[in-house]
Motif scaffolding. Structure first.
Motif, PDB file in Angstrom:
ATOM      1  N   LEU A 269       0.819  -1.217   0.000  1.00  0.00           N
ATOM      2  CA  LEU A 269       0.000   0.000   0.000  1.00  0.00           C
ATOM      3  C   LEU A 269       0.851   1.264   0.000  1.00  0.00           C
ATOM      4  O   LEU A 269       0.533   2.230  -0.690  1.00  0.00           O
TER       5      LEU A 269
ATOM      6  N   ALA B 290      -0.658   3.925  -7.317  1.00  0.00           N
ATOM      7  CA  ALA B 290      -1.176   3.239  -8.498  1.00  0.00           C
ATOM      8  C   ALA B 290      -2.695   3.138  -8.462  1.00  0.00           C
ATOM      9  O   ALA B 290      -3.338   2.931  -9.493  1.00  0.00           O
ATOM     10  N   LEU B 291      -3.279   3.303  -7.268  1.00  0.00           N
ATOM     11  CA  LEU B 291      -4.746   3.282  -7.175  1.00  0.00           C
ATOM     12  C   LEU B 291      -5.343   4.417  -7.984  1.00  0.00           C
ATOM     13  O   LEU B 291      -6.508   4.377  -8.361  1.00  0.00           O
ATOM     14  N   LYS B 292      -4.558   5.447  -8.236  1.00  0.00           N
ATOM     15  CA  LYS B 292      -5.066   6.579  -9.013  1.00  0.00           C
ATOM     16  C   LYS B 292      -4.908   6.362 -10.517  1.00  0.00           C
ATOM     17  O   LYS B 292      -5.390   7.144 -11.314  1.00  0.00           O
ATOM     18  N   TRP B 293      -4.166   5.313 -10.884  1.00  0.00           N
ATOM     19  CA  TRP B 293      -3.988   5.059 -12.310  1.00  0.00           C
ATOM     20  C   TRP B 293      -5.289   4.562 -12.911  1.00  0.00           C
ATOM     21  O   TRP B 293      -6.083   3.909 -12.240  1.00  0.00           O
ATOM     22  N   PRO B 294      -5.485   4.844 -14.176  1.00  0.00           N
ATOM     23  CA  PRO B 294      -6.753   4.439 -14.806  1.00  0.00           C
ATOM     24  C   PRO B 294      -6.748   2.968 -15.194  1.00  0.00           C
ATOM     25  O   PRO B 294      -7.087   2.610 -16.303  1.00  0.00           O
TER      26      PRO B 294
ATOM     27  N   THR C  12      -8.624  -0.214 -14.788  1.00  0.00           N
ATOM     28  CA  THR C  12     -10.040  -0.505 -14.535  1.00  0.00           C
ATOM     29  C   THR C  12     -10.834   0.787 -14.535  1.00  0.00           C
ATOM     30  O   THR C  12     -10.296   1.861 -14.302  1.00  0.00           O
ATOM     31  N   ARG C  13     -12.106   0.637 -14.799  1.00  0.00           N
ATOM     32  CA  ARG C  13     -13.021   1.781 -14.781  1.00  0.00           C
ATOM     33  C   ARG C  13     -13.661   1.929 -13.410  1.00  0.00           C
ATOM     34  O   ARG C  13     -14.661   2.612 -13.240  1.00  0.00           O
ATOM     35  N   LEU C  14     -13.114   1.255 -12.435  1.00  0.00           N
ATOM     36  CA  LEU C  14     -13.655   1.339 -11.087  1.00  0.00           C
ATOM     37  C   LEU C  14     -12.983   2.484 -10.363  1.00  0.00           C
ATOM     38  O   LEU C  14     -11.764   2.554 -10.290  1.00  0.00           O
ATOM     39  N   GLU C  15     -13.794   3.373  -9.817  1.00  0.00           N
ATOM     40  CA  GLU C  15     -13.207   4.473  -9.071  1.00  0.00           C
ATOM     41  C   GLU C  15     -12.549   3.919  -7.812  1.00  0.00           C
ATOM     42  O   GLU C  15     -13.110   3.079  -7.129  1.00  0.00           O
ATOM     43  N   ALA C  16     -11.359   4.395  -7.553  1.00  0.00           N
ATOM     44  CA  ALA C  16     -10.614   3.849  -6.421  1.00  0.00           C
ATOM     45  C   ALA C  16     -11.040   4.523  -5.129  1.00  0.00           C
ATOM     46  O   ALA C  16     -11.435   5.684  -5.127  1.00  0.00           O
ATOM     47  N   PRO C  17     -10.955   3.786  -4.027  1.00  0.00           N
ATOM     48  CA  PRO C  17     -11.230   4.406  -2.727  1.00  0.00           C
ATOM     49  C   PRO C  17     -10.060   5.307  -2.321  1.00  0.00           C
ATOM     50  O   PRO C  17      -8.942   5.129  -2.796  1.00  0.00           O
TER      51      PRO C  17
ATOM     52  N   LEU D 207      -7.713   3.071   6.369  1.00  0.00           N
ATOM     53  CA  LEU D 207      -7.850   1.938   5.450  1.00  0.00           C
ATOM     54  C   LEU D 207      -6.540   1.165   5.360  1.00  0.00           C
ATOM     55  O   LEU D 207      -6.504  -0.059   5.422  1.00  0.00           O
TER      56      LEU D 207
END
Lengths: 314, 314
Positions: free
Chosen positions: A252, A258-262, A264-269, A275
Motif C-alpha cells: 500500500l 497506483a490506485l489513481k492510475w486508470p 479498470t473503470r472502477l473508481e478507487a477508494p 484503510l
C-alpha cells in the motif's frame, strides 16, 4: 432462546427443488445428515433427484461423511411433514417476495422456535423475507455460492429482528457441516464474494466492449494469471506475501499511488491511514507468526497442486 | 525479416537478477533450454541463484523437460557475452525508462536482428522502451504474471515500430516454451489480467474502507467462492455453463439489468447489442460442440481436484 448444540443436528430440511435447493440437499446428505427435501409439487421430484445424483459424483470424490447415503433422503410435498423433526431448515424457494413471505409466515407457525431457518436468497434481506413471520428471531440468511454442493462459501447475516445468537449458531452449524461460513459485518448488496466477482466481471465487459479483449482472452488471462494464486491465498494474502518482508504495508505504501492510475473503470477508494492500517493489520493477523518465505513456499506448493489438478494429472 | 522456427531455439538470454528475471531464468532452464543470465553486477549472482533454486522446487514438481538442468545456466555481467548465441532474449531490467532505453539501444546494436527481444515490463510501452533502439522491429512486450516460474500467463504486444511477425513469433515461442501466451488486441494499461484483478482489488479496498469486510473476510470469500471455479473456467465460461442450455445469452438477456444494480462501485458498461453479441459468440466459440452438461461435469471434476489440491490431499 437457547439453541441446541450445532453438533446435535441430525435431520435437515431442505426447501426447494432447483439447483440451489438440490445442491444443498446433496451437500447435507454427503455430510451424513438425514435430509427431508420439500418440493412444491411431486412432479419436481425427478428434477431434484437429477441434481442430487449429479452432485453425488463430486461429493463422493471429495469424500463422504461416515454413514452418508442417498437412502437417507425423503422427498415430500407436505410442508408440515417436511419440517417434522428437522433440527435445521435451509430454504431455497423462488426469489419472489410474496412466495418467501408466505412461506416464512407458515414456517414461523409450524417450526419450533429453537430451530434455525436459513434462506439461500441472493437478492433479498431477511428483514423483508421474515416480514410476516411470527418467530423471526431464528431466521437468518445463509447464502451459498453456486454450485452449493461444491463451493464451500456460505455468507451469513440476520435481519432487523434476528437474534444475534441465531446468526452465531448458523456460523457454527455450517462450519460443523463442512462449509466455509462468512459472517457478514453489514447487509451489503451482492454480499462479499459476488460483489468482488461483479467488479471483475464489469471490467471484463468493458474490455470486450472496447475491443481490448475477447471473452476467450478474458478467460485465458484469469485461468493462467490471477486465479491459480487467488484460490490458494485470496487476494489480500497474495499481495501480502508477494511483497516479501514488507508485506501489505509495502504494497500500500509503495503501490498506493497506483490506485489513481486508470487501471479498470472502477473508481478507487481514498487510501486513508485508517484503510491502510485495517489492511495491514488484517494481513498481519492472518499471517500470524509465519515468515513470508514460509507462506511463499506453501503458496508455491499449493499452486503446483492446483495447476496439476486443472491440467488433469492430480 | 525472417525469424527462425520457434522450435529451433536452444539458448535463451535472461536479463535481470530480480524476482522476475530470476523466475524467467528458472522457467527456461526447466523447459530444457540453455540459459545465459545477465546480471548488472556479479554481486547479484547469489540473489539470482536463490530465486532460481526456490523456483526449481516447484518446477521439478510440475515436471522438468527432458535434459533440463541447473547446470545449463551461465551467469555473466558482460552483456556482449550474455547475448552471444542467444536465440531469444527476455529482458527484466529495472522499470526505469532511462535504464530500459539505454539497454535497448545497446541490444539493438549487438543482437542479430532475427533474434526477438521481449520485455517483462508491466508499466511501459514498447514504443517508449525501444525509442533509441536501432532495430525495434523485433522488440515486443512479453509480460508475465508473478511468480513467472509458476503462473503460465504471458501477455504479448508490440510497439509502434514492432514488426507484427515478431509478435506472432513471440506468441508461438512462448507456447512452445510451456507458457500460456495472450496476444493483446490493444495497448491497455495493466494489460488484461492485472486490470481484471485490479477491479476486484479496488472493490475489496472499498469494502474494507466501509467496514463491510475485513481482509480475512475478503480472502475467505474468494478462496471458497469464485476462485475455485475461476481457475477452472475463467469468468466468461463460468457464467456460460452456469446458465445451462441458454448459456451467456441467457446470462446477459436475463441478468443484464443487474448491471445497473449498485453491486460494486465500478460503473457498468452499456449493454449494447454489439457487446451482448461479442460475449455470446465468444462463449459459443469456446464451447465448440460441447453440450453444457458435458462442460459442467468437466468443471465439477476439476473443481473437486482443485479443492483437494488446496486442502493438501492431492
Amino acid at each position: 432462546m437457547m439453541y441446541p448444540d450445532p453438533s446435535s443436528v441430525s435431520r435437515v430440511c431442505s426447501i426447494g427443488a432447483g439447483p440451489i435447493g438440490g445442491g444443498w440437499t446433496a451437500h447435507f446428505l454427503a455430510r451424513g445428515y438425514d435430509v427431508t427435501a420439500y418440493v412444491h409439487d411431486m412432479a419436481e421430484r425427478e428434477a431434484l433427484m437429477a441434481i442430487v445424483e449429479t452432485a453425488w459424483v463430486s461429493l463422493t470424490a471429495l469424500g463422504l461423511a461416515k454413514g452418508a447415503s442417498l437412502d437417507r433422503l425423503t422427498v415430500t410435498d407436505d410442508l408440515d411433514e417436511a419440517v417434522k423433526g428437522a433440527d435445521f431448515i435451509q430454504e431455497s424457494a423462488p426469489e419472489r417476495p410474496e412466495i418467501k413471505q408466505a412461506l416464512y409466515e407458515r414456517l414461523g407457525q409450524i417450526v419450533p422456535e429453537h430451530v434455525v431457518i436459513a434462506s439461500s436468497t441472493s437478492g433479498m434481506t431477511m428483514t423483508e423475507i421474515a416480514a410476516r413471520c411470527p418467530s423471526p428471531a431464528r431466521c437468518v440468511i445463509g447464502h451459498p455460492f453456486n454450485p452449493p454442493y461444491l463451493l464451500p462459501l456460505v455468507e451469513i447475516i440476520g435481519g432487523e429482528r434476528t437474534d444475534p445468537a441465531a446468526v452465531d449458531w448458523a456460523v457454527a452449524f455450517y462450519e460443523q457441516a463442512g462449509k466455509a461460513p462468512l459472517k457478514m459485518k453489514k447487509e451489503v448488496p451482492g454480499f462479499v464474494a459476488t460483489r468482488l466477482q461483479e467488479a471483475l466481471w464489469r471490467e471484463a465487459l468493458h474490455m470486450v466492449a472496447n475491443g481490448e479483449a475477447t471473452p476467450e482472452d478474458i478467460d485465458i488471462a484469469l485461468k493462467n494469471g490471477p486465479a491459480p494464486r487467488m484460490v490458494v491465498q485470496g487476494q489480500c494474502m497474495a499481495f501480502h506475501v508477494a511483497c516479501g518482508e514488507g508485506g501489505m504495508a509495502t504494497n500500500l505504501d509503495q503501490f498506493g499511488p497506483a490506485l489513481k492510475w486508470p487501471w479498470t473503470r472502477l473508481e478507487a477508494p481514498e487510501l486513508t491511514q485508517e484503510l491502510r492500517d485495517r489492511m495491514v493489520e488484517g494481513c498481519n493477523a492472518m499471517a500470524g507468526t509465519r515468515h513470508f518465505t514460509e507462506m511463499a513456499a506453501e503458496r508455491d506448493a499449493k499452486i503446483v497442486a492446483v495447476l496439476k489438478a486443472v491440467r488433469g494429472d492430480a
